[in-house]
Motif scaffolding. Structure first.
Motif, PDB file in Angstrom:
ATOM      1  N   SER A  45       0.433  -1.218  -0.012  1.00  0.00           N
ATOM      2  CA  SER A  45       0.029   0.438   0.310  1.00  0.00           C
ATOM      3  C   SER A  45       0.499   1.539   0.050  1.00  0.00           C
ATOM      4  O   SER A  45       0.781   2.077  -0.995  1.00  0.00           O
ATOM      5  N   GLU A  46       2.123   1.151   0.450  1.00  0.00           N
ATOM      6  CA  GLU A  46       2.942   2.643   0.850  1.00  0.00           C
ATOM      7  C   GLU A  46       3.689   2.398  -0.786  1.00  0.00           C
ATOM      8  O   GLU A  46       3.396   3.809  -1.018  1.00  0.00           O
ATOM      9  N   GLN A  47       4.164   1.165  -1.438  1.00  0.00           N
ATOM     10  CA  GLN A  47       4.202   2.026  -3.326  1.00  0.00           C
ATOM     11  C   GLN A  47       3.487   2.163  -3.617  1.00  0.00           C
ATOM     12  O   GLN A  47       3.864   3.066  -4.727  1.00  0.00           O
ATOM     13  N   TYR A  48       1.940   1.781  -3.335  1.00  0.00           N
ATOM     14  CA  TYR A  48       1.160   2.136  -4.251  1.00  0.00           C
ATOM     15  C   TYR A  48       1.057   3.841  -3.921  1.00  0.00           C
ATOM     16  O   TYR A  48       0.737   4.619  -4.939  1.00  0.00           O
ATOM     17  N   ASN A  49       0.766   4.249  -2.812  1.00  0.00           N
ATOM     18  CA  ASN A  49       0.689   5.859  -2.328  1.00  0.00           C
ATOM     19  C   ASN A  49       2.071   6.371  -3.454  1.00  0.00           C
ATOM     20  O   ASN A  49       1.303   7.197  -3.397  1.00  0.00           O
ATOM     21  N   VAL A  50       3.000   5.963  -3.317  1.00  0.00           N
ATOM     22  CA  VAL A  50       4.278   6.566  -4.252  1.00  0.00           C
ATOM     23  C   VAL A  50       3.446   6.907  -5.365  1.00  0.00           C
ATOM     24  O   VAL A  50       3.660   7.973  -5.756  1.00  0.00           O
ATOM     25  N   ILE A  67       7.601  13.581  -1.473  1.00  0.00           N
ATOM     26  CA  ILE A  67       6.714  12.304  -1.711  1.00  0.00           C
ATOM     27  C   ILE A  67       6.318  12.148  -0.344  1.00  0.00           C
ATOM     28  O   ILE A  67       5.096  11.506   0.890  1.00  0.00           O
ATOM     29  N   GLN A  68       7.648  11.844   0.876  1.00  0.00           N
ATOM     30  CA  GLN A  68       7.361  12.293   2.318  1.00  0.00           C
ATOM     31  C   GLN A  68       6.370  12.737   2.416  1.00  0.00           C
ATOM     32  O   GLN A  68       5.375  12.552   3.788  1.00  0.00           O
ATOM     33  N   GLU A  69       6.111  13.910   2.779  1.00  0.00           N
ATOM     34  CA  GLU A  69       5.078  14.837   3.274  1.00  0.00           C
ATOM     35  C   GLU A  69       4.060  14.942   2.386  1.00  0.00           C
ATOM     36  O   GLU A  69       2.535  15.201   3.318  1.00  0.00           O
ATOM     37  N   ARG A  70       3.727  13.699   1.846  1.00  0.00           N
ATOM     38  CA  ARG A  70       2.137  13.546   0.868  1.00  0.00           C
ATOM     39  C   ARG A  70       1.982  12.432   1.266  1.00  0.00           C
ATOM     40  O   ARG A  70       0.883  12.017   1.398  1.00  0.00           O
ATOM     41  N   MET A  71       2.564  11.428   1.993  1.00  0.00           N
ATOM     42  CA  MET A  71       2.262   9.881   2.621  1.00  0.00           C
ATOM     43  C   MET A  71       1.292   9.963   2.980  1.00  0.00           C
ATOM     44  O   MET A  71       1.276  10.481   3.701  1.00  0.00           O
ATOM     45  N   ALA A  73       1.412   6.993   5.329  1.00  0.00           N
ATOM     46  CA  ALA A  73       2.052   6.637   6.151  1.00  0.00           C
ATOM     47  C   ALA A  73       3.157   7.712   6.380  1.00  0.00           C
ATOM     48  O   ALA A  73       4.639   7.349   5.911  1.00  0.00           O
ATOM     49  N   LYS A  74       3.740   8.185   6.972  1.00  0.00           N
ATOM     50  CA  LYS A  74       4.684   9.141   7.769  1.00  0.00           C
ATOM     51  C   LYS A  74       5.555   8.451   8.045  1.00  0.00           C
ATOM     52  O   LYS A  74       7.163   9.067   7.725  1.00  0.00           O
ATOM     53  N   THR A  75       5.657   6.974   8.558  1.00  0.00           N
ATOM     54  CA  THR A  75       7.208   6.998   9.513  1.00  0.00           C
ATOM     55  C   THR A  75       7.357   5.759   7.560  1.00  0.00           C
ATOM     56  O   THR A  75       8.658   4.865   7.987  1.00  0.00           O
ATOM     57  N   SER A  76       7.016   5.943   6.818  1.00  0.00           N
ATOM     58  CA  SER A  76       7.376   4.997   5.488  1.00  0.00           C
ATOM     59  C   SER A  76       8.758   5.557   5.102  1.00  0.00           C
ATOM     60  O   SER A  76       9.117   6.829   5.892  1.00  0.00           O
ATOM     61  N   ASN A  77       9.766   4.383   5.099  1.00  0.00           N
ATOM     62  CA  ASN A  77      11.329   4.755   4.665  1.00  0.00           C
ATOM     63  C   ASN A  77      11.058   5.144   2.856  1.00  0.00           C
ATOM     64  O   ASN A  77      10.763   4.067   2.020  1.00  0.00           O
ATOM     65  N   THR A  78      11.326   6.153   2.451  1.00  0.00           N
ATOM     66  CA  THR A  78      10.724   6.966   1.510  1.00  0.00           C
ATOM     67  C   THR A  78      11.776   6.411   0.233  1.00  0.00           C
ATOM     68  O   THR A  78      11.590   5.725  -0.765  1.00  0.00           O
ATOM     69  N   THR A  79      13.468   6.362   0.395  1.00  0.00           N
ATOM     70  CA  THR A  79      14.401   5.870   0.191  1.00  0.00           C
ATOM     71  C   THR A  79      13.892   4.243  -0.599  1.00  0.00           C
ATOM     72  O   THR A  79      14.331   4.297  -1.534  1.00  0.00           O
TER      73      THR A  79
END
Length: 151
Positions: A45-50, A67-71, A73-79
């Motif tokens: 779901s996090e990849q889908y969000n990106v 990307i991080q600001e708009r996620m 789940a703010k705790t996701s490791n965006t990199t």
């Protein structure tokens, strides 16, 4: 099903405790069912969000901060998420020409194609989740959830 039945609990709960447990239980249920939709596409779901965030850029690159600001789940490791999408060829990553410390991320045609295929499935799923609620109830629920979040 009442939360007490779902948790197989006979304990008396304060209304505030019951609300919090209901929200957590419902969120987990929604997340698990959503994961089943994404599974055939090998996406979290996090990849889908990106991917959704990048599609919303309408062809313009986004950096990791955006990307991080708009996620959701703010705790996701965006990199890490972008790295996985890069391996699947759903995004590209380049060094920004105007600021070499910044990384630009763009969704690829393959990424857009995956989202195009997923869109009707996600829309159907979202409608199914709330099918027992009227438009008035949906508005009330949104207002109440926002009120809880915006304390």
């Amino acid at each position: 099903m009442k939360i007490e039945e779902a948790l197989k609990s006979n304990a008396t709960m304060e209304p505030s405790q019951k609300v919090v447990l209901n929200i957590i239980y419902t969120q987990n249920d929604i997340h698990e069912r959503f994961a089943e939709i994404l599974k055939p596409f090998d996406l979290s779901s996090e990849q889908y969000n990106v991917l959704r965030i990048l599609r919303g850029q309408k062809g313009n690159p986004a950096n990791m901060c955006v990307i991080q600001e708009r996620m959701l789940a703010k705790t996701s490791n965006t990199t890490r998420l972008v790295d996985k999408l890069l391996l699947k060829e759903l995004v590209t990553r380049t060094v920004c020409k105007s600021n070499r410390r910044k990384i630009d991320v763009l969704i690829t045609e393959k990424g857009l194609s995956v989202l195009t295929e997923l869109d009707p499935k996600v829309i159907d799923y979202e409608k199914k989740i709330v099918q027992n609620l009227s438009n008035t109830e949906l508005g009330q629920l949104n207002s109440l959830l926002e009120k809880i979040r915006n304390q």
